[in-house]
Design a protein around this motif. Structure first.
Motif, mmCIF file in Angstrom:
data_model
loop_
_atom_site.group_PDB
_atom_site.id
_atom_site.type_symbol
_atom_site.label_atom_id
_atom_site.label_comp_id
_atom_site.label_asym_id
_atom_site.label_seq_id
_atom_site.Cartn_x
_atom_site.Cartn_y
_atom_site.Cartn_z
ATOM 1 N N THR A 119 0.822 -1.214 0.000
ATOM 2 C CA THR A 119 0.000 0.000 0.000
ATOM 3 C C THR A 119 0.854 1.262 0.000
ATOM 4 N N ILE A 120 1.879 1.304 0.834
ATOM 5 C CA ILE A 120 2.693 2.525 0.857
ATOM 6 C C ILE A 120 3.533 2.647 -0.406
ATOM 7 N N PHE A 121 3.914 1.525 -1.023
ATOM 8 C CA PHE A 121 4.612 1.620 -2.310
ATOM 9 C C PHE A 121 3.704 2.235 -3.366
ATOM 10 N N ILE A 122 2.456 1.781 -3.422
ATOM 11 C CA ILE A 122 1.503 2.350 -4.371
ATOM 12 C C ILE A 122 1.258 3.821 -4.045
ATOM 13 N N PHE A 123 1.156 4.105 -2.769
ATOM 14 C CA PHE A 123 0.918 5.473 -2.308
ATOM 15 C C PHE A 123 2.064 6.396 -2.706
ATOM 16 N N LEU A 124 3.305 5.953 -2.473
ATOM 17 C CA LEU A 124 4.467 6.769 -2.788
ATOM 18 C C LEU A 124 4.706 6.885 -4.290
ATOM 19 N N LEU A 125 4.342 5.858 -5.034
ATOM 20 C CA LEU A 125 4.555 5.893 -6.480
ATOM 21 C C LEU A 125 3.447 6.630 -7.217
ATOM 22 N N ASN A 126 2.413 7.038 -6.513
ATOM 23 C CA ASN A 126 1.355 7.832 -7.124
ATOM 24 C C ASN A 126 1.906 9.230 -7.393
ATOM 25 N N PRO A 127 1.998 9.626 -8.668
ATOM 26 C CA PRO A 127 2.633 10.905 -8.963
ATOM 27 C C PRO A 127 1.884 12.109 -8.405
ATOM 28 N N ILE A 128 0.585 12.005 -8.273
ATOM 29 C CA ILE A 128 -0.171 13.139 -7.729
ATOM 30 C C ILE A 128 0.206 13.349 -6.262
ATOM 31 N N PHE A 129 0.240 12.269 -5.485
ATOM 32 C CA PHE A 129 0.598 12.422 -4.077
ATOM 33 C C PHE A 129 2.057 12.827 -3.923
ATOM 34 N N PHE A 130 2.955 12.156 -4.636
ATOM 35 C CA PHE A 130 4.373 12.471 -4.489
ATOM 36 C C PHE A 130 4.660 13.901 -4.932
ATOM 37 N N GLY A 131 3.963 14.367 -5.943
ATOM 38 C CA GLY A 131 4.145 15.741 -6.389
ATOM 39 C C GLY A 131 3.641 16.763 -5.390
ATOM 40 N N HIS A 132 2.651 16.379 -4.612
ATOM 41 C CA HIS A 132 2.085 17.297 -3.627
ATOM 42 C C HIS A 132 2.779 17.209 -2.271
ATOM 43 N N MET A 133 3.621 16.223 -2.070
ATOM 44 C CA MET A 133 4.220 16.028 -0.756
ATOM 45 C C MET A 133 4.954 17.268 -0.255
ATOM 46 N N ALA A 134 5.676 17.940 -1.105
ATOM 47 C CA ALA A 134 6.470 19.078 -0.658
ATOM 48 C C ALA A 134 5.789 20.414 -0.908
ATOM 49 N N THR A 135 4.965 20.488 -1.917
ATOM 50 C CA THR A 135 4.433 21.796 -2.304
ATOM 51 C C THR A 135 3.109 22.134 -1.653
ATOM 52 N N ASN A 136 2.309 21.160 -1.345
ATOM 53 C CA ASN A 136 0.956 21.419 -0.869
ATOM 54 C C ASN A 136 0.943 21.486 0.653
ATOM 55 N N ASP A 137 0.616 22.628 1.172
ATOM 56 C CA ASP A 137 0.608 22.792 2.628
ATOM 57 C C ASP A 137 -0.802 22.759 3.207
ATOM 58 N N ARG A 138 -1.786 22.373 2.425
ATOM 59 C CA ARG A 138 -3.158 22.300 2.931
ATOM 60 C C ARG A 138 -3.703 20.871 2.844
#
Length: 167
Positions: A119-138
């Motif tokens: 599950t966390i591999f799928i979660f981390l490999l999701n480009p939408i989530f990984f792209g938002h990890m650093a930039t999205n503060d909300r």
């Protein structure tokens, strides 16, 4: 004892963490990044002055609760001013990584550790989530809160169910 499977998992997590940190320091600014940094600084100054400094609100910022922005502004005081943007993204990334940790704990409680790792591999490999990890503060803060709230609610219900079985 760490077997070969665990070494691969640790290597992948370390690699994704390091790549995320690299991305956090090299992403650059978004169109609203400094708005939220200044928003947090304004509210932090207001809180630390116990209301003696006027709160710099505008029509948009009054609709944001801002607790995360205030915490970010508090921690950004530790770092040099010229690296403010990079550390803002780094703090967002760390928050998101704690959401991944919470997801692992939640899924391992509900199912098992193997499914949690997948599950966390799928979660981390999701480009939408990984792209938002650093930039999205909300949105990532809401995700972090939802995952950990669900985890502790599940643990509480599981504990009460086991406690009631004894009686």
């Amino acid at each position: 004892m760490v077997n070969k499977k665990n070494k691969i998992i640790i290597f992948f997590l370390l690699l994704s963490f390091l790549f995320g940190v690299y991305c956090a320091f090299n992403i650059g600014k978004g169109w609203d990044t400094f708005f939220f940094i200044d928003f947090g600084k304004s509210r932090l100054a207001y809180l630390l002055s116990f209301g003696s400094i006027a709160l710099n609100e505008n029509n948009t910022s009054q609709y944001y609760p801002g607790i995360y922005n205030v915490l970010n502004a508090f921690f950004l005081q530790i770092f040099p001013k010229n690296l403010e943007l990079e550390f803002f993204h780094f703090l967002n990334f760390i928050t998101s990584f704690f959401a991944v940790l919470g997801l692992y704990k939640l899924v391992s409680e509900i199912f098992n550790k193997d499914i949690a790792i997948i599950t966390i591999f799928i979660f981390l490999l999701n480009p939408i989530f990984f792209g938002h990890m650093a930039t999205n503060d909300r949105d990532t803060v809401v995700l972090l809160s939802n995952i950990w709230f669900t985890y502790y609610a599940f643990k509480y219900l599981k504990f009460n169910k086991e406690k009631n079985k004894k009686y």
